[in-house]
Write an enzyme that holds these catalytic residues in place. Structure first.
Site, PDB file in Angstrom:
ATOM      1  N   ILE A 176       0.898  -1.155   0.000  1.00 26.39           N
ATOM      2  CA  ILE A 176       0.000   0.000   0.000  1.00 26.39           C
ATOM      3  C   ILE A 176       0.937   1.205   0.000  1.00 26.39           C
ATOM      4  CG2 ILE A 176      -1.764   1.302   1.238  1.00 26.39           C
ATOM      5  CD1 ILE A 176      -2.766  -1.384   2.370  1.00 26.39           C
ATOM      6  N   PRO A 177       1.121   1.836  -1.165  1.00 30.37           N
ATOM      7  CA  PRO A 177       2.214   2.795  -1.354  1.00 30.37           C
ATOM      8  C   PRO A 177       1.948   4.182  -0.782  1.00 30.37           C
ATOM      9  CG  PRO A 177       0.979   2.567  -3.382  1.00 30.37           C
ATOM     10  CD  PRO A 177       0.382   1.581  -2.412  1.00 30.37           C
ATOM     11  N   CYS A 178       1.891   4.274   0.540  1.00 30.94           N
ATOM     12  CA  CYS A 178       1.676   5.574   1.172  1.00 30.94           C
ATOM     13  C   CYS A 178       2.857   6.515   0.941  1.00 30.94           C
ATOM     14  CB  CYS A 178       1.362   5.411   2.650  1.00 30.94           C
ATOM     15  SG  CYS A 178       2.585   4.483   3.560  1.00 30.94           S
ATOM     16  N   HIS A 179       3.999   5.972   0.517  1.00 30.91           N
ATOM     17  CA  HIS A 179       5.151   6.833   0.217  1.00 30.91           C
ATOM     18  C   HIS A 179       4.878   7.724  -0.997  1.00 30.91           C
ATOM     19  CE1 HIS A 179       5.856   3.338  -2.390  1.00 30.91           C
ATOM     20  NE2 HIS A 179       6.543   4.161  -3.170  1.00 30.91           N
ATOM     21  N   ARG A 180       3.856   7.415  -1.778  1.00 31.25           N
ATOM     22  CA  ARG A 180       3.526   8.214  -2.966  1.00 31.25           C
ATOM     23  C   ARG A 180       2.604   9.384  -2.649  1.00 31.25           C
ATOM     24  NH1 ARG A 180       2.513   2.776  -6.354  1.00 31.25           N
ATOM     25  NH2 ARG A 180       4.695   2.137  -6.486  1.00 31.25           N
TER      26      ARG A 180
END
Length: 169
Positions: free
Chosen positions: A133-137
């Site tokens: 779940i790419p919360c870094h984006r």
């Protein structure tokens, strides 16, 4: 509940991958392994932690592949736990392609909760599935990185890798 876990190394440091019989429920990043195991135990205090078997190790290796090449399309079994709002935010995050970023505000708009920008940020902070779940984006509206549960250096590095790969294609 029994949780199976693997500790792996990656270009982002140590990675803990935890799995239930249903799928991956945590991917945690850190500089040292012991704090990762302690954090897993704190999140799931009733769970019995067991070293992963060969099949679970294979799945953990696929997570490492996602870290090293964010353009791989994940097909991993997931066991996602969160509130209905968090799940809604996390689904929106999974639609952000590698090499792209969106603001917390844009996610709030996408999920029809335009005033819930702070709640979106909190949902990102509660994400236990780093990379998947790419919360870094997700960044601030002013273009600054904002926070990242696993460290700002990791967030910056992940975005740089994705941006560089996007421009090679």
């Amino acid at each position: 509940m029994t949780l199976f876990f693997s500790l792996k190394d990656s270009s982002l440091g140590h990675v803990l991958v935890a799995q239930s019989p249903l799928g991956i429920l945590a991917v945690m990043l850190g500089d040292k392994t012991e704090p990762l195991v302690l954090e897993l135990q704190n999140h799931f205090p009733q769970a019995q932690l067991v070293a992963a078997d060969r099949d679970q190790e294979r799945i953990a290796s696929e997570v490492i592949s996602l870290i090293e090449d964010p353009y791989i399309q994940p097909t991993l079994p997931l066991d996602i736990h969160g509130t209905p709002f968090q799940l809604q935010v996390w689904r929106a995050l999974q639609n952000i392609p590698p090499g792209k970023t969106v603001s917390y505000n844009e996610i709030a708009q996408q999920i029809d909760s335009p005033r819930a920008v702070r709640a979106v940020a909190n949902a990102c902070a509660a994400n236990k599935l780093a990379v998947i779940i790419p919360c870094h984006r997700v960044i601030r509206s002013d273009g600054s990185l904002g926070g990242y549960r696993w460290g700002m250096e990791r967030k910056q590095k992940m975005l740089e890798i994705e941006h560089h790969r996007a421009h090679l294609s």
